[in-house]
Write an enzyme that holds these catalytic residues in place. Sequence first.
Site, PDB file in Angstrom:
ATOM      1  N   LYS A   1      -3.501  -5.283 -13.918  1.00 38.90           N
ATOM      2  CA  LYS A   1      -3.583  -4.074 -14.757  1.00 38.90           C
ATOM      3  C   LYS A   1      -2.621  -3.071 -14.125  1.00 38.90           C
ATOM      4  CE  LYS A   1      -5.257  -0.380 -15.331  1.00 38.90           C
ATOM      5  NZ  LYS A   1      -4.290   0.750 -15.445  1.00 38.90           N
TER       6      LYS A   1
ATOM      7  N   GLU B   1      -5.452  -0.383  -0.740  1.00 33.04           N
ATOM      8  CA  GLU B   1      -4.365   0.384  -0.121  1.00 33.04           C
ATOM      9  C   GLU B   1      -4.368   1.746  -0.811  1.00 33.04           C
ATOM     10  OE1 GLU B   1      -1.021  -2.276  -0.651  1.00 33.04           O
ATOM     11  OE2 GLU B   1      -1.745  -3.592   0.930  1.00 33.04           O
TER      12      GLU B   1
END
Length: 487
Positions: free
Chosen positions: A179, A255
């Site tokens: 996505k 992250e």
Amino acid sequence: MTGSKLLQNYVNGEFVRGPREFADINPADGSVIVEVSEADESLVNQAVESARRALNGDWGKLTIPARAAVLHKIAGGIEKRFEDFVQAEVADTGKPVSLASKIDIPRGAANFRIFADLVKSAGLEAFRTETQDNVSALNYSVRKPLGVVGIITPWNLPLLLLTWKTAPALACGNCVVVKPSEETPATATLLAEVMQSTGVPPGVFNVVHGFGSGSAGEFLTSHADVNAVTFTGESKTGSAIMRAVAPTVKPISFELGGKNAAIVFADCDFDETINGLADAVFLNTGQVCLCAERVYVERPMFERFVSALKQKAEGLVLGWPTDDKTTTGPLISKEHRAKVLCYYDLAKKEGATILAGGGTPIFGDARDDGFYIQPTILTGLAESARCVKEEIFGPVCHVAPFDKEEEAIAKANDTKYGLAASVWTTNLKRGHRVAEKLHVGITWVNCWFLRDLRTPFGGAGLSGIGREGGMHSLNFYSELNNICIKL
Ligand code: NAD
Ligand code: 6OD
């Protein structure tokens, strides 16, 4: 994408429309580049189902060398369409063409090549066991795919960050549903074209377009049949995704954001430091998670340093992204510019001196409808100021003097984030000493964003969970099964 006015989702090897559309905006002039088809829950479910079928089908049966060969073909497919990728990335992000050609797109291809080679040479752990009552056994581990991996990525380095996760996931034999950010859907769609044209089996790589909450992002991360989620983006989105994956206890790799410090000692190589830090603060209009937003400079060099950095900021060329001479493009969106401008205003209220920038440029052409902002240098803020504590994610830093090494280390570490730092000194002993004391995932000494893709990458604190890169990626994207054989 080619020949179509609509960017479509890529599910089970085919380009398909969802029920709604949204606009992909060019940040350089605010114009609509293309309409994008948003995936609804049913399309996300189809993508996950097709990934599962591929995993249980031929893809799941490929040997490691055969998978690696597919990854090299994908890299070749990106290289063959290099210019298409550059143009799409430049239009979507507004980043200068020089940057997309030098960093984003080459790295997109390199990610596939590096992980193809690594997975072929990766060894397995083995231990011989000898018990007190003379039983011997051989333990060895085998690496198996996790299954269907959901990959959610941001807009600042769209292809680079999407392939950084997709390549090792495929190398380990998983199938993926990606996505991309709603702001930058184009290169993910081009990558789907490459997957189709290079014969990657249907279902191995799927793209669903859309937003986060109540849209494709949430449908994917909360899907019970997604085995793992890897995400790059804001820390608060990381929290929302943690909540979404909690009921089905999936492995996650995050992250996230940063408020990175740079420490400049008076014995640094001045030119190298100024050039390095001008990049560390302003590259990609400050929209790199590793950018330095807090710069601590040893007092004897402070005045010389800020005046040279101001010159650098004022020398940046804010131009059309497609112009070779442009060094600095717009911010990604109207909303993001409003957020960064709020911090510029807040800095004034918090008592900052604005040494450079502080507002928006005026061009007298269509760029005035885009989302440009002036590169900005702040000084004089207290360490407790919000502008020193919160991630701004724009072309801006606060520069403060320090007197003692321990003081600089303490200030650099006084943050809830812990992504990256840089230390600038010609005294290598000091470089090692200071680097080891910084609470971050990555410290550069006399450089910044110099990447070796085999090294661990990730952050401490609010900056993330886990490490990717080299064997760390292979370990995240695999399930290890230890086999113990009695001899
Ligand atoms: P973001 O968190 O707003 O969005 C990232 C992605 O998450 C997008 O695809 C978005 O649609 C999706 N998303 C948003 N809400 C979601 C939800 N509830 N469920 C599932 N998906 C959801 O981040 P951004 O604005 O695109 O990117 C900028 C941020 O990313 C900055 O904080 C930056 O520091 C961080 N970043 C970190 C790294 C790193 O490696 N640590 C790299 C790049 C960017
Ligand atoms: O270089 C990389 O692999 C990486 N993950 C960079 C992240 C940059 C953040 O904006």
